[in-house]
Structures are given as C-alpha cells and as structure tokens.
Design an enzyme around this catalytic site. Sequence first.
Site, mmCIF file in Angstrom:
data_model
loop_
_atom_site.group_PDB
_atom_site.id
_atom_site.type_symbol
_atom_site.label_atom_id
_atom_site.label_comp_id
_atom_site.label_asym_id
_atom_site.label_seq_id
_atom_site.Cartn_x
_atom_site.Cartn_y
_atom_site.Cartn_z
ATOM 1 C CE LYS A 178 -3.482 2.839 0.736
ATOM 2 N NZ LYS A 178 -4.362 3.233 -0.374
ATOM 3 C CE LYS A 247 -1.734 7.253 7.044
ATOM 4 N NZ LYS A 247 -2.871 6.401 7.430
HETATM 5 P P1 NAD Z 1 -11.005 9.597 8.585
HETATM 6 O O1 NAD Z 1 -10.103 10.503 9.319
HETATM 7 O O2 NAD Z 1 -12.112 10.150 7.737
HETATM 8 O O3 NAD Z 1 -11.670 8.552 9.597
HETATM 9 C C1 NAD Z 1 -11.015 7.940 10.681
HETATM 10 C C2 NAD Z 1 -12.052 7.709 11.766
HETATM 11 O O4 NAD Z 1 -11.432 6.981 12.833
HETATM 12 C C3 NAD Z 1 -12.593 9.009 12.374
HETATM 13 O O5 NAD Z 1 -14.025 9.023 12.272
HETATM 14 C C4 NAD Z 1 -12.132 8.944 13.835
HETATM 15 O O6 NAD Z 1 -13.055 9.530 14.739
HETATM 16 C C5 NAD Z 1 -12.018 7.448 14.039
HETATM 17 N N1 NAD Z 1 -11.161 7.069 15.169
HETATM 18 C C6 NAD Z 1 -9.925 7.502 15.487
HETATM 19 N N2 NAD Z 1 -9.478 6.890 16.608
HETATM 20 C C7 NAD Z 1 -10.468 6.044 16.999
HETATM 21 C C8 NAD Z 1 -10.622 5.140 18.090
HETATM 22 N N3 NAD Z 1 -9.666 4.988 19.021
HETATM 23 N N4 NAD Z 1 -11.772 4.441 18.187
HETATM 24 C C9 NAD Z 1 -12.756 4.589 17.263
HETATM 25 N N5 NAD Z 1 -12.681 5.439 16.202
HETATM 26 C C10 NAD Z 1 -11.545 6.160 16.089
HETATM 27 O O7 NAD Z 1 -10.050 8.677 7.691
HETATM 28 P P2 NAD Z 1 -10.442 7.880 6.356
HETATM 29 O O8 NAD Z 1 -10.277 8.767 5.186
HETATM 30 O O9 NAD Z 1 -11.718 7.151 6.575
HETATM 31 O O10 NAD Z 1 -9.226 6.837 6.310
HETATM 32 C C11 NAD Z 1 -9.143 5.738 7.209
HETATM 33 C C12 NAD Z 1 -7.900 4.938 6.853
HETATM 34 O O11 NAD Z 1 -8.005 4.456 5.492
HETATM 35 C C13 NAD Z 1 -6.600 5.768 6.911
HETATM 36 O O12 NAD Z 1 -5.566 4.974 7.409
HETATM 37 C C14 NAD Z 1 -6.367 6.168 5.452
HETATM 38 O O13 NAD Z 1 -4.992 6.416 5.195
HETATM 39 C C15 NAD Z 1 -6.906 4.962 4.724
HETATM 40 N N6 NAD Z 1 -7.425 5.221 3.362
HETATM 41 C C16 NAD Z 1 -8.213 6.292 3.098
HETATM 42 C C17 NAD Z 1 -8.694 6.496 1.801
HETATM 43 C C18 NAD Z 1 -9.577 7.681 1.456
HETATM 44 O O14 NAD Z 1 -9.775 7.931 0.243
HETATM 45 N N7 NAD Z 1 -10.121 8.417 2.407
HETATM 46 C C19 NAD Z 1 -8.371 5.591 0.785
HETATM 47 C C20 NAD Z 1 -7.572 4.486 1.097
HETATM 48 C C21 NAD Z 1 -7.105 4.304 2.392
#
Ligand code: NAD
Length: 302
Positions: A178, A247
């Site tokens: 990834k 990140k």
């Molecule tokens: P985001 O910031 O929108 O969501 C993360 C969520 O995790 C938030 O709602 C936050 O409140 C919650 N959270 C944090 N700590 C927590 C805990 N201890 N208990 C419960 N909930 C908790 O992030 P995202 O865009 O949804 O991305 C999530 C992951 O997927 C990341 O690692 C990101 O790099 C990866 N990702 C994102 C995308 C994208 O297009 N957004 C695509 C591929 C991968």
Amino acid sequence: MTGTQQIRTGIIGLGAMGIGMAQTLAAKGFAVAAFDLTDTALTRAAEAGATPKQSVADVFAAADIIVLSLPAAHHVEAVIADAVNAGHLAHCAESRIVIDTSTSEAEISRKLAATLEGNGHGFVDAPVSGGPSGAAAGTLAMMLGGADAHVSRAMPVLEALGQKIIHVGPSGAGNVAKLVNNMLVASHMVTTLEAIRLAEASGVSAEDALRVINSATGRSAISEIHYPTWVLPRSFDSGFSTGLMRKDVRLALEMAKAKGCALPLANLVADLWSEDRSGLSNTDDFKMMGDPQADRFKGENE
Ligand code: NAD
C-alpha cells in the site's frame, strides 16, 4: 440464516472509508456492530444499517470478524489494547479475526499479528484503495498481509468489501504494498500537475491534454479518474485528506530509510507535499494539490 448472516462483523473507525464499509456489509446481510469516537459517526452508522456501540470492547463482544479503519498505526495499537484489556483477545476467548484496512505500518502489523496469534486469534493487514466511493460500493482493491488460515477465515468479509483482493504475503506485506502504491499516487499528483501546467502554458487546454494522456502512455489513475472527477470540475471533494497523503509519503520514506533504499524523487515529492511548499493544510482534500490554476510551485524555475 444465510452463511453471511451467521458472521458477526464489527467496524471501528467510521470516517470517510469506515462508514462506507459499514453500509456495504449491512446491505449484504452481515450483522455489523460499529464504533467511532464521535456521536455524528455513530448516528450515520445507524442510518447505514449498523448497530452503534459505545466502546471498542462492545464491538469485540458482539463480533467475530472486526474491521478497523483508523487514521494511523498508533490508533490501531490503541484499539487493540482496549480489546486486550477487556479480555476479548485473551487465550481463552472465542477466536476472533481483525482485518486492519487502515494505511498502517508493517512492523506494527507484524507485532500485533504475533500477539494475537499467540492467543489463538488472527490479524490481517488489509489496506485498501478505491476511496470512499469504493468503500460504499464494495469495490475496493485490498492488499493483504497475513497467514493463509486467517486470510481464509476473513475472506467472506473481504469479498463483500473488495473487488480486487490480492494476498501479497505474510503479515506486513499488505502495508508495504500500500505504501509503495501511495508513494506513486503522491508522485503522479505532482507530475500530472506539471504536465497540465506545461500544456496550458503552451496553448493546449487541460481537457485536451488529458484526452491525449489518457489514450497514451502517460496515463495513471490520477489522470484517468482524479483529474476528470475532482480537479477539472474544481469540486476538490475526493474524501482523502492531504494529511493522510502526507502520512503515506512519510511512512514510505521511513521504510526506505530503514531498508537503505535511495529514493531521490520520492524525497522531492515529500518536500513538495509539505505544508510550507504546497500551502495546503492537513484537512484540505488531497486533490487540491492537482489544481493547475493555483500558484503552487509556480515560478520555481524563474
Ligand atoms: P477519517 O479521518 O475520515 O476517519 C477515521 C475515523 O477513525 C474518524 O471518524 C475517527 O473519529 C475514528 N477514530 C480515530 N481513533 C479512533 C478510536 N480509538 N476508536 C474509534 N474510532 C476512532 O479517515 P479515512 O479517510 O476514513 O481513512 C481511514 C484509513 O483508510 C486511513 O488509514 C487512510 O490512510 C486509509 N485510506 C483512506 C482512503 C480515502 O480515500 N479516504 C483511501 C484508502 C485508504
């Protein structure tokens, strides 16, 4: 009850990606227990057909296969620590599988997998590609690291979430794949921006340049999907933040440093993505980087 309905799933982290995954699993007939730190996310989870829970421990109590979608590796460690402290990952507890879809770190995935496996549970690193729309449609690409037995047990849930599922290798291999992929995404944002800037400066519109690039050898997901969908219409609402892109580039460079692997271009890309050079804050959508009309990097050669 169908086979799907017999699997009790959980989702922890209901942000841009997690909420779509909760919706997909619920729509496909899985029982879904869901937790996030924010009440807004829990309300959205209920609307998506999941059952909101009040803690990590409550999700582990209600689920056999738990999906994590958290910002970074330290959030993953904290959630697993909560489940351990509540006794749900103990030796005598019913065997559980954790599918970590967060873009996390290979070393941490290996450590967590070893800890869980020692107690009869499984941990599969399963980072994803395809954005919030792919999560909501169940069409994600998923790259897996983990033992065959755990991957097999997780497969019904993985197949519900993803369309292209690649078991890359043992624990941590999914994270490595990834980060390598996203290092390319970050680079393609910069190279495509520069190509379009040059085209426009030389009298060819961005639309015409992209028509050619996407029929020729310079194309990528950035030119084929991201520019036409979020950059040219200037909506800049892909759902992936600049902070998450930073990140990923940082983690790729840390991995390169640890392995003694020289990546001169990736170092420059990381610099261009920095707040100072790009002028973008962590909460800006990462497609902002591709805005040909912005002043970003203009005049670098002047
Ligand atoms: P985001 O910031 O929108 O969501 C993360 C969520 O995790 C938030 O709602 C936050 O409140 C919650 N959270 C944090 N700590 C927590 C805990 N201890 N208990 C419960 N909930 C908790 O992030 P995202 O865009 O949804 O991305 C999530 C992951 O997927 C990341 O690692 C990101 O790099 C990866 N990702 C994102 C995308 C994208 O297009 N957004 C695509 C591929 C991968």
